[in-house]
Design a protein around this motif. Structure first.
Motif, short mmCIF file in Angstrom:
data_model
loop_
_atom_site.label_atom_id
_atom_site.label_comp_id
_atom_site.label_asym_id
_atom_site.label_seq_id
_atom_site.Cartn_x
_atom_site.Cartn_y
_atom_site.Cartn_z
N ARG A 39 -30.56 17.30 1.02
CA ARG A 39 -31.88 17.26 1.62
C ARG A 39 -32.96 17.03 0.56
O ARG A 39 -34.10 17.44 0.73
CB ARG A 39 -32.15 18.56 2.38
CG ARG A 39 -31.13 18.85 3.47
CD ARG A 39 -31.44 20.12 4.23
NE ARG A 39 -30.45 20.38 5.28
CZ ARG A 39 -30.50 21.41 6.11
NH1 ARG A 39 -31.49 22.29 6.00
NH2 ARG A 39 -29.57 21.58 7.03
N PHE B 26 -36.17 11.85 0.04
CA PHE B 26 -37.23 11.72 1.03
C PHE B 26 -37.35 10.27 1.48
O PHE B 26 -37.16 9.34 0.69
CB PHE B 26 -38.55 12.21 0.45
CG PHE B 26 -38.50 13.67 0.10
CD1 PHE B 26 -38.80 14.63 1.05
CD2 PHE B 26 -38.10 14.08 -1.16
CE1 PHE B 26 -38.73 15.97 0.73
CE2 PHE B 26 -38.03 15.42 -1.48
CZ PHE B 26 -38.34 16.37 -0.53
N THR C 22 -35.10 13.42 5.07
CA THR C 22 -36.01 14.51 4.71
C THR C 22 -37.41 13.91 4.53
O THR C 22 -37.57 12.86 3.92
CB THR C 22 -35.56 15.18 3.40
OG1 THR C 22 -34.21 15.61 3.54
CG2 THR C 22 -36.45 16.37 3.07
N PHE D 273 -41.67 14.86 3.71
CA PHE D 273 -42.83 15.70 3.44
C PHE D 273 -43.91 15.31 4.45
O PHE D 273 -44.23 14.13 4.59
CB PHE D 273 -43.37 15.46 2.03
CG PHE D 273 -42.67 16.28 0.98
CD1 PHE D 273 -42.55 17.65 1.11
CD2 PHE D 273 -42.15 15.67 -0.15
CE1 PHE D 273 -41.92 18.40 0.14
CE2 PHE D 273 -41.52 16.42 -1.13
CZ PHE D 273 -41.40 17.79 -0.99
N THR E 57 -46.95 11.71 7.51
CA THR E 57 -46.24 11.81 6.24
C THR E 57 -47.26 11.96 5.12
O THR E 57 -48.33 11.35 5.14
CB THR E 57 -45.37 10.56 5.99
OG1 THR E 57 -46.21 9.42 5.89
CG2 THR E 57 -44.35 10.37 7.11
N VAL F 235 -41.75 20.59 5.06
CA VAL F 235 -40.66 19.66 4.76
C VAL F 235 -39.75 19.68 5.99
O VAL F 235 -39.33 20.75 6.45
CB VAL F 235 -39.86 20.09 3.52
CG1 VAL F 235 -38.76 19.08 3.23
CG2 VAL F 235 -40.77 20.24 2.33
N TYR G 79 -36.29 18.13 8.11
CA TYR G 79 -34.98 17.54 7.89
C TYR G 79 -34.28 17.38 9.23
O TYR G 79 -34.17 18.35 10.00
CB TYR G 79 -34.13 18.42 6.97
CG TYR G 79 -32.72 17.93 6.76
CD1 TYR G 79 -32.44 16.96 5.81
CD2 TYR G 79 -31.67 18.43 7.52
CE1 TYR G 79 -31.15 16.51 5.61
CE2 TYR G 79 -30.36 17.99 7.33
CZ TYR G 79 -30.11 17.03 6.37
OH TYR G 79 -28.83 16.57 6.16
N MET H 203 -44.26 24.56 3.28
CA MET H 203 -44.47 24.34 1.85
C MET H 203 -45.38 25.43 1.32
O MET H 203 -46.59 25.44 1.59
CB MET H 203 -45.07 22.94 1.62
CG MET H 203 -44.11 21.82 1.99
SD MET H 203 -44.86 20.18 1.84
CE MET H 203 -45.27 20.14 0.10
N LEU I 257 -34.48 23.37 2.16
CA LEU I 257 -34.79 21.94 2.05
C LEU I 257 -35.10 21.58 0.60
O LEU I 257 -35.21 22.44 -0.27
CB LEU I 257 -35.98 21.58 2.95
CG LEU I 257 -35.79 21.87 4.44
CD1 LEU I 257 -37.11 21.83 5.16
CD2 LEU I 257 -34.82 20.86 5.05
N ASN I 258 -35.24 20.26 0.38
CA ASN I 258 -35.57 19.75 -0.95
C ASN I 258 -34.51 20.15 -1.98
O ASN I 258 -34.82 20.41 -3.13
CB ASN I 258 -36.96 20.24 -1.39
CG ASN I 258 -37.47 19.41 -2.56
OD1 ASN I 258 -37.08 18.25 -2.72
ND2 ASN I 258 -38.34 20.00 -3.38
#
Length: 709
Positions: free
Chosen positions: A62, A65, A78, A80, A104, A134, A136, A156, A166-167
């Motif tokens: 994940r 992006f 994924t 942002f 986004t 974030v 997913y 976030m 995530l991330n």
């Protein structure tokens, strides 16, 4: 789920200061509590150490992006994003639907939707306008633009705290009902990344190029990269193989300490038997007999695995070994997994050995009268064991207290994979130091044999005796059954016999498979003019015996059966086998069933009838068409089903493998084997490694490994 073998290393002490005391009760650890603690117990987790070893089953990347507009339909991405609007609608019936429009962060003009059907309170409360998240999930390109249904998301945070869900390479854990992925992931993050890992003590000197346990466990839960994950898993795989190889090495050490008085043979029964036996042994059989001779001439008890394909002549080698015991005035016992196989062995041995004045008895749970149960016939028992050797054939009944013998010199266990190590030990414990010969007609790839049977010496029968008929195998669909039945009628008309095998006894609502009882009733009119017999596990022993007797005497031409005939049935005139719902059987079992035909000199035919729902299933059955080599079939079966399905822990008496694969990780296995041998050779009593000593005892228990003294 099985606990990891390291779990019992330390006891869990209750302490109310859970955040400071790593040995606190499970329910007192951060984020768990009583309710989640009970849910974790359903997963086999009862301590913090269990929790640390409850590792992810897979990972999702994940960290990449993407733009939702440019993603293909069905892509998992994924993103942002910032919440633009959030609207909670109610449908008829009271169901709530939350629809969130997001921008986004990379391109604020680009928007996409997230929709939660029957939404819970959580997304509605936190996904407020302006919140950055974030997201997913899978993209579905609709006429309203890109949409993600029920995606995962994480707020976030502004304080710089690492993302958990995530991330990153995100762990996906095995769960139980009521325990959610995000909850367990948060618990594991707290335990592996934030809390001291005092339970993880090095219990043996691992190779220096592998990470320590305190490095490997956090990395296997939340890896920083695929490379870090690979290194961490290598340490856990090495630990598993190392423990297994230590156990196997200890078994060998213990066996080497045993001593058995070898009485000089008073006769040459084995040689005389081979002289009158109607077939000449193959070179592989003679090689195996010579290896057994060597074992029986040294003071250490024999512990040998005789491995050979279906029809390779293992029974002849076993008879040879038993006669070598009888020559010395000892008793021999052969344990078979089914009454049918035990009966088959009994009839063959009685026919072959009575001319040599060797007493043969049968002992099963349902045979308690006449000369077939020497343990229950006092007169025959005296005759068998009054100072001279004898042979007893039996099933699991040999394990019971009612079976006892003086001077039990040799134990033969047929179809070893059908029994467990506990059963093997239960039978051998009835004598001081008996020789043990275990046999299997399920070829075991050498890599797996080294893992599970590493404490046994191995003899391999790699050639078939002459005179075996060629067996050709053909896959057919159910629509071709009328042609199959016509072919069988033609074969029966010229005097041959046939088997038809079904997976079930009775029809089931839960399993889509044919049942032998109902199919038998359909086949009787189709084969009008021929006698059709029925055989399955629920028949009484006398009924089974009568059906088999009639089939052996060709009074029954077509035998309709469940897989109960998988082992032990030897009718040379049977040249056809039809296996329906063949896709429901493993390759090894199909190979065993096929081994019931081709036992005479006539050409034989195995017809696999099925309706596989995938190309992969058809390819699997096609392997049976391509080869009759049991070792190749075993390798393919191992690749498809995995080592845990073919040889479970009950069969081996070893801790289960949760990380390693003997095929994929063969290099690590070899290395662990060498490392275990080196440590135990230098320090057999493990005085330098008390934690390793304790771990070995905990891993397998006192029943399968004597306490290291």
């Amino acid at each position: 789920m099985d606990k990891h073998p390291l779990s019992p290393l330390k006891s869990e002490r209750t302490n109310t200061k859970a955040t400071k005391q790593p040995h606190a009760a499970l329910a007192e650890l951060p984020g768990i509590g009583v309710i989640r603690g009970e849910l974790l117990k359903k997963l086999g987790i009862s301590s913090r150490l269990d929790l640390l070893y409850h590792t992810p089953s897979r990972y999702e990347d994940r960290s990449r992006f993407a733009s939702p507009s440019s993603a293909n339909d069905g892509d998992t991405i994924t993103i942002f994003a910032r919440v633009h609007t959030a609207k909670l609608n109610r449908w008829r019936g009271g169901k709530r639907v939350l629809e969130v429009l997001l921008q986004t962060l990379a391109t604020p003009a680009e928007t996409f939707r997230c929709i939660w059907l029957n939404a819970s309170w959580y997304p509605h409360k936190v996904l407020l306008r302006g919140v950055e998240v974030v997201v997913y999930g899978k993209v579905k390109q609709t006429n309203r633009g890109p949409t993600l249904y029920h995606p995962e998301f994480e707020l976030m945070e502004k304080d710089g705290e690492e993302f958990i869900h995530l991330n990153r390479l995100t762990p996906i854990y095995p769960l139980t009902e009521g325990l959610f992925q995000r909850v367990l992931r948060r618990i594991q993050f707290q335990q592996t990344q934030k809390s001291p890992l005092e339970e993880l003590q090095e219990f043996y000197p691992a190779p220096e190029d592998l990470p320590s346990l305190k490095e490997a466990i956090p990395a296997v839960h939340f890896p920083s990269s695929w490379e870090a994950l690979r290194n961490a898993r290598q340490r856990l795989i090495f630990d598993e193989f190392f423990l297994q190889q230590c156990i196997l090495y200890r078994r060998r050490q213990e066996r080497a300490r045993l001593r058995k008085d070898r009485v000089e043979a008073k006769s040459e029964l084995a040689r005389k038997f081979l002289e009158v036996f109607p077939y000449t042994p193959t070179s592989a059989q003679r090689r195996s007999m010579a290896e057994i001779d060597t074992d029986l001439d040294v003071p250490t008890p024999m512990n040998r695995l005789l491995q050979g394909d279906v029809g390779s002549g293992k029974t002849l080698v076993a008879i040879y070994a038993m006669l070598r015991a009888v020559e010395r005035g000892e008793q021999a016992a052969l344990m078979a997994p089914t009454e049918i196989l035990a009966e088959q062995h009994y009839l063959n041995l009685k026919r072959w050995l009575e001319p040599l004045n060797i007493s043969v008895g049968l002992h099963t749970s349902n045979r308690k009268t006449s000369d077939r149960s020497p343990m229950d016939d006092e007169r025959l028992q005296q005759q068998l064991f009054a100072g001279r050797g004898a042979i007893t054939i039996g099933t699991h009944a040999l394990l019971y207290e009612s079976f006892s013998v003086n001077k039990l010199g040799l134990v033969v266990i047929d179809e070893q994979h059908k029994f467990g190590v506990m059963q093997r030990l239960a039978l051998t414990s009835k004598a001081g130091c008996p020789d043990v010969l275990v046999m299997t007609a399920t070829p075991i790839p050498r890599t797996l044999a080294m893992t599970v049977y590493g404490d046994l010496d191995v003899s391999i029968l790699d050639e078939l005796p002459p005179g075996r008929g060629k067996v050709s195998t053909h896959c057919r669909s159910e629509s071709e059954l009328p042609k199959v039945w016509k072919f069988i009628r033609d074969q029966l008309s010229v005097g041959r016999q046939a088997y038809v095998v079904y997976p079930l006894i009775d029809e089931s609502d839960k399993v889509e498979a044919k049942a032998v009882q109902s199919e038998y009733e359909k086949l009787v009119p189709i084969f009008d003019g021929f006698k059709v017999g029925l055989l399955h596990g629920r028949l009484k022993p006398d009924e089974k015996e009568e059906v088999m007797r009639q089939f052996r005497e060709n009074k029954v031409q077509l035998l309709v059966s469940t897989p109960v005939i998988e082992v032990g049935v030897d009718v040379s005139n049977a040249t056809i086998m039809v296996i329906e719902n063949a896709e429901r059987f493993g390759l090894a079992q199909l190979h065993q069933l096929r081994g019931r035909i081709g036992r005479g000199g006539n050409a034989s035919y195995c017809i696999l009838v099925g309706q596989p729902r995938s190309l992969e299933s058809w390819k699997r059955l096609k392997i049976m068409e391509e080869t009759t080599d049991g070792f190749r079939i075993a390798e393919e079966d191992l690749k498809i089903r995995g080592p845990g399905d073919i040889l479970g822990t009950e069969q081996s008496g070893l801790p289960p493998l949760r990380f390693g694969d003997p095929l994929a990780d063969i290099q690590i296995l070899h290395r662990a084997r060498q490392h275990a041998g080196k440590i135990l050779l230098e320090d057999p009593q493990l005085k330098k490694y008390p934690l390793l000593k304790q771990t070995l005892s905990s891993a397998i228990g006192k029943r399968t490994l004597a306490t290291v003294s």
